[in-house]
Design an enzyme around this catalytic site. Structure first.
Site, PDB file in Angstrom:
ATOM      1  N   GLU A  79      52.366   0.011  37.818  1.00 24.24           N
ATOM      2  CA  GLU A  79      51.738  -1.235  38.252  1.00 24.24           C
ATOM      3  C   GLU A  79      50.575  -0.987  39.201  1.00 24.24           C
ATOM      4  O   GLU A  79      49.584  -1.716  39.194  1.00 24.24           O
ATOM      5  CB  GLU A  79      52.776  -2.140  38.915  1.00 24.24           C
ATOM      6  N   THR A 189      39.971 -15.662  31.248  1.00 25.23           N
ATOM      7  CA  THR A 189      40.878 -14.741  31.936  1.00 25.23           C
ATOM      8  C   THR A 189      42.247 -14.653  31.283  1.00 25.23           C
ATOM      9  O   THR A 189      42.979 -13.695  31.508  1.00 25.23           O
ATOM     10  CB  THR A 189      41.026 -15.151  33.424  1.00 25.23           C
TER      11      THR A 189
END
Length: 306
Positions: A79, A189
């Site tokens: 991550e 997005t």
């Protein structure tokens, strides 16, 4: 670019987008920031005089995001990572992976802008890793709790953006360019393609349309799906003026023009050098004095994109 784009070190091609913490850059990048490779790649296409600079940054960030995948045991990215630029090293700061799309997004844009085969190759590496470690026998794909633990444990979640974004960018990466023309479509997005609409007004028209050229307020309102004329509280604000839609609206002063007729508003705006137009929500638009007649009324009835 000058403050947050940093080299990963050791003289390589990699760059990363640093985070800001208490006013200072932090040598950390989340997988979420890997979209920036694609962002700079697209900027290089639309801003020709900075193409070389933006494309270099795009390639550097995308290179680092690829390294985030290749450095793990599963070949899937953690991550977030931390960087030690003097040593040229990178280490995970959060080891989970949740099927994120941002790196594949940058592969797609870099492929489109450069046609370098490596971006498709990197995309295929990702496909193989996801198939091996994320695919669930009963159907679907799952994130991983730790990309550096073998065998990895699944988190038993398939995020919605896996279908909406990650797989969509993979599809586009391996598709022909005419599948989605980036001069005609913008991908937002959340990876939804949005058509680029051509402005339906003329920059050569000097005078606002005459009342006889524009459909009446109520007819235009019905065409746009509206009902009755808005109440007096409905107003449009632009620099220096407050325009009330209702002729009987209270509170008018020397700087207020009250009218339910969009042509009155259009004329007032055309006489103000600072006015770039407006709609019922008060957002600035292109100068209404340049609108073609058939669009003038609609613009003020509803926030319609031109």
């Amino acid at each position: 670019i000058n403050k947050l784009v940093k080299p990963t070190g050791s003289g390589g091609a990699g760059m990363y987008l640093a985070e800001m913490k208490r006013g200072a850059p932090l040598s950390k990048m989340d997988h979420l920031a890997c979209f920036a490779g694609g962002m700079f790649a697209l900027a290089s296409h639309h801003i020709p005089d900075k193409r070389e600079q933006y494309l270099k940054v795009a390639a550097g960030i995308t290179h680092t995001c690829h390294d985030m995948y290749q450095s793990s045991k599963t070949k899937l990215s953690p991550e977030s990572v931390m960087f030690n630029s003097p040593m040229g090293s990178m280490a995970p700061s959060a080891n989970y992976y949740i099927l994120r799309p941002e790196t594949v997004e940058s592969y797609f844009y870099m492929w489109r802008m450069t046609k370098e085969q490596k971006y498709r190759d990197w995309g295929w590496e990702f496909v193989l890793a996801a198939e091996q470690w994320c695919k669930v026998p009963s159907g679907g794909y799952s994130g991983l709790k730790n990309v550096n633990r073998m065998p990895p444990e699944k988190d038993d979640l398939m995020q919605s953006f896996w279908l909406a974004e990650t797989l969509k960018y993979l599809f586009l990466l391996f598709s022909d360019d005419d599948k989605l023309d980036l001069d005609k479509w913008v991908i937002n997005t959340e990876a939804h393609p949005m058509k680029v609409r051509e402005a339906k007004f003329s920059l050569d028209k000097e005078d606002p349309p005459k009342p006889s050229e524009v459909t009446g307020y109520q007819q235009a309102n019905r065409r746009m799906g509206g009902g009755a004329i808005p109440a007096a509280s409905t107003q449009v604000t632009i620099p220096g003026y407050t325009y009330h839609r209702n002729l009987d609206a209270p509170g008018a002063d020397a700087k207020s023009i009250r009218s339910k007729d969009p042509l009155v508003l259009a004329k007032a705006c055309s006489e103000m050098p600072s006015c770039k137009g407006f709609n019922t929500n008060g957002y600035l638009k292109d100068d209404v004095s340049h609108l073609v007649p058939e669009r003038a009324a609609n613009m003020y009835i509803k926030d319609a994109a031109l």
